[in-house]
Scaffold this motif. Structure first.
Motif, PDB file in Angstrom:
ATOM      1  N   ALA A 145       0.759  -1.215  -0.034  1.00 60.23           N
ATOM      2  CA  ALA A 145      -0.049  -0.031  -0.132  1.00 60.23           C
ATOM      3  C   ALA A 145       0.977   1.121  -0.119  1.00 60.23           C
ATOM      4  CB  ALA A 145      -0.840   0.018   1.153  1.00 60.23           C
ATOM      5  N   ARG A 146       2.010   1.342   0.661  1.00 56.91           N
ATOM      6  CA  ARG A 146       2.938   2.411   0.661  1.00 56.91           C
ATOM      7  C   ARG A 146       3.452   2.810  -0.451  1.00 56.91           C
ATOM      8  NH1 ARG A 146       5.058   4.391   6.833  1.00 56.91           N
ATOM      9  NH2 ARG A 146       4.503   6.153   5.596  1.00 56.91           N
ATOM     10  N   ARG A 147       3.527   1.720  -1.181  1.00 58.85           N
ATOM     11  CA  ARG A 147       4.399   2.226  -2.641  1.00 58.85           C
ATOM     12  C   ARG A 147       3.226   2.472  -3.757  1.00 58.85           C
ATOM     13  NH1 ARG A 147       8.297   4.757  -1.377  1.00 58.85           N
ATOM     14  NH2 ARG A 147       9.709   3.884   0.078  1.00 58.85           N
ATOM     15  N   GLY A 148       2.150   2.513  -3.176  1.00 54.27           N
ATOM     16  CA  GLY A 148       1.130   2.983  -4.242  1.00 54.27           C
ATOM     17  C   GLY A 148       0.799   1.539  -5.355  1.00 54.27           C
ATOM     18  N   ARG A 149       0.904   0.537  -4.577  1.00 52.02           N
ATOM     19  CA  ARG A 149       0.587  -0.837  -5.629  1.00 52.02           C
ATOM     20  C   ARG A 149      -0.722  -1.606  -5.166  1.00 52.02           C
ATOM     21  NH1 ARG A 149       6.609  -3.335  -5.872  1.00 52.02           N
ATOM     22  NH2 ARG A 149       6.347  -2.801  -3.487  1.00 52.02           N
ATOM     23  N   ASP A 150      -1.542  -0.773  -4.938  1.00 46.91           N
ATOM     24  CA  ASP A 150      -2.797  -1.284  -4.291  1.00 46.91           C
ATOM     25  C   ASP A 150      -3.313  -2.382  -5.063  1.00 46.91           C
ATOM     26  OD1 ASP A 150      -2.412   0.823  -2.388  1.00 46.91           O
ATOM     27  OD2 ASP A 150      -4.389   2.025  -2.628  1.00 46.91           O
ATOM     28  N   ALA A 151      -3.461  -2.188  -6.421  1.00 44.86           N
ATOM     29  CA  ALA A 151      -3.861  -3.287  -7.235  1.00 44.86           C
ATOM     30  C   ALA A 151      -3.291  -4.702  -7.015  1.00 44.86           C
ATOM     31  CB  ALA A 151      -3.742  -2.786  -8.678  1.00 44.86           C
ATOM     32  N   LEU A 152      -2.015  -4.593  -6.781  1.00 45.07           N
ATOM     33  CA  LEU A 152      -1.540  -6.023  -6.702  1.00 45.07           C
ATOM     34  C   LEU A 152      -1.786  -6.484  -5.209  1.00 45.07           C
ATOM     35  CD1 LEU A 152       1.969  -5.033  -8.143  1.00 45.07           C
ATOM     36  CD2 LEU A 152       0.149  -6.300  -9.115  1.00 45.07           C
ATOM     37  N   ALA A 153      -2.328  -5.580  -4.321  1.00 39.12           N
ATOM     38  CA  ALA A 153      -2.756  -6.311  -2.839  1.00 39.12           C
ATOM     39  C   ALA A 153      -3.344  -7.491  -2.731  1.00 39.12           C
ATOM     40  CB  ALA A 153      -3.153  -5.199  -2.101  1.00 39.12           C
ATOM     41  N   PRO A 154      -4.399  -7.713  -3.444  1.00 44.23           N
ATOM     42  CA  PRO A 154      -5.226  -9.048  -3.442  1.00 44.23           C
ATOM     43  C   PRO A 154      -4.122 -10.227  -3.789  1.00 44.23           C
ATOM     44  CG  PRO A 154      -6.562  -7.409  -4.523  1.00 44.23           C
ATOM     45  CD  PRO A 154      -5.104  -6.942  -4.412  1.00 44.23           C
ATOM     46  N   PHE A 155      -3.454 -10.107  -4.611  1.00 48.82           N
ATOM     47  CA  PHE A 155      -2.581 -11.278  -4.978  1.00 48.82           C
ATOM     48  C   PHE A 155      -1.453 -11.475  -4.312  1.00 48.82           C
ATOM     49  CE2 PHE A 155      -4.409  -9.113  -8.802  1.00 48.82           C
ATOM     50  CZ  PHE A 155      -5.069 -10.366  -9.238  1.00 48.82           C
ATOM     51  N   ALA A 156      -0.937 -10.205  -3.624  1.00 41.26           N
ATOM     52  CA  ALA A 156       0.067 -10.377  -2.514  1.00 41.26           C
ATOM     53  C   ALA A 156      -0.334 -11.019  -1.471  1.00 41.26           C
ATOM     54  CB  ALA A 156       0.596  -8.933  -2.138  1.00 41.26           C
ATOM     55  N   VAL A 157      -1.652 -10.473  -0.760  1.00 40.05           N
ATOM     56  CA  VAL A 157      -2.054 -11.119   0.557  1.00 40.05           C
ATOM     57  C   VAL A 157      -2.356 -12.802   0.115  1.00 40.05           C
ATOM     58  CG1 VAL A 157      -3.996 -10.981   2.123  1.00 40.05           C
ATOM     59  CG2 VAL A 157      -2.806  -9.046   1.190  1.00 40.05           C
ATOM     60  N   GLY A 158      -2.951 -12.864  -0.924  1.00 44.36           N
ATOM     61  CA  GLY A 158      -3.403 -14.315  -0.937  1.00 44.36           C
ATOM     62  C   GLY A 158      -2.387 -15.195  -1.434  1.00 44.36           C
ATOM     63  N   GLY A 159      -1.111 -14.738  -1.950  1.00 48.05           N
ATOM     64  CA  GLY A 159      -0.046 -15.554  -2.027  1.00 48.05           C
ATOM     65  C   GLY A 159       0.599 -15.646  -0.577  1.00 48.05           C
TER      66      GLY A 159
END
Length: 233
Positions: free
Chosen positions: A145-159
């Motif tokens: 989130a802090r690096r402005g990559r919110d769109a990747l958050a679902p995949f990062a959290v799931g992984g």
């Protein structure tokens, strides 16, 4: 409660209910599909949970930010991204939704709606595992989130959660609402009620450590922007 907060709290309740239904339901299914292989059961449950997390974060993120976890809400509150009133509404909704999710999962597999778990999970190693799991989860969320990559958050959290099933001794509950809800199912994913409080303490400790480290690692980003949910609402 004003309409907007009610809408966001409802999304948190429904999302957390789905999360717990996925965790508990996949555990029951894995036990029945692979009754003699605990490793395979864990693999089946971890894949379902990781994939399910991606889906529900994508579905509910635009509404509430998809916290689904009291320690994520706590981090957001500490960093100024959410008000105390909204945080309390979120946490209440997450716990209530999680309990509903466990009941629904039990009923889907023709079990009693509430069957209290007798699965003891109590040792220093497990508590450390839970602290590490939650610390890592919050670092992933805050870092993305802090690096402005919110769109990747679902995949990062799931992984991350799918991986943490395997590299932590506790199998990564990493969520007080999920921990409480899992006391209501005496199945693969269950935890005895007396084992739950130390897990919750470890989860809170891990989250506080992650917030402190995130502030150190990302000093130039405004705190209120650390967790994405409020920006999406």
């Amino acid at each position: 409660m004003e309409r907007d907060l009610a809408r966001r709290a409802t999304a948190e309740a429904v999302g957390t209910a789905f999360l717990v239904a996925i965790v508990v339901g996949s555990g029951i299914a894995a036990q029945r599909l692979s009754p003699d292989d605990v490793g395979l059961q864990l693999l089946e449950s971890s894949i379902a949970t990781g994939a399910g997390l991606v889906a529900i974060i994508l579905a509910f993120g635009p509404v509430s930010g998809a916290h689904f976890n009291p320690v994520v809400t706590l981090a957001d509150r500490l960093l100024g991204g959410i008000s105390t009133r909204a945080a309390c509404a979120y946490v209440g909704a997450q716990i209530a939704g999680g309990c509903v999710g466990a009941v629904v999962a039990n009923l889907m597999f023709d079990l009693r709606a509430i069957n209290i778990s007798t699965h003891a999970r109590s040792s220093g190693g497990l508590w450390l595992g839970e602290l590490v799991a939650t610390f890592g989860l919050l670092l992933v969320i805050l870092g993305v989130a802090r690096r402005g990559r919110d769109a990747l958050a679902p995949f990062a959290v799931g992984g991350y959660i799918a991986a943490a099933y395997w590299f932590t001794s506790s199998t990564s509950f990493a969520n007080p609402a999920v921990t409480i809800a899992r006391t209501l199912s005496n199945t693969f994913a269950g935890i005895r009620p007396s084992s739950a409080p130390p897990f919750v303490v470890a989860e809170i400790a891990g989250a506080l450590g992650a917030v402190a480290l995130a502030r150190f690692l990302h000093p130039t980003v405004v705190d209120a922007d650390v967790v994405s949910p409020e920006r999406a609402s």
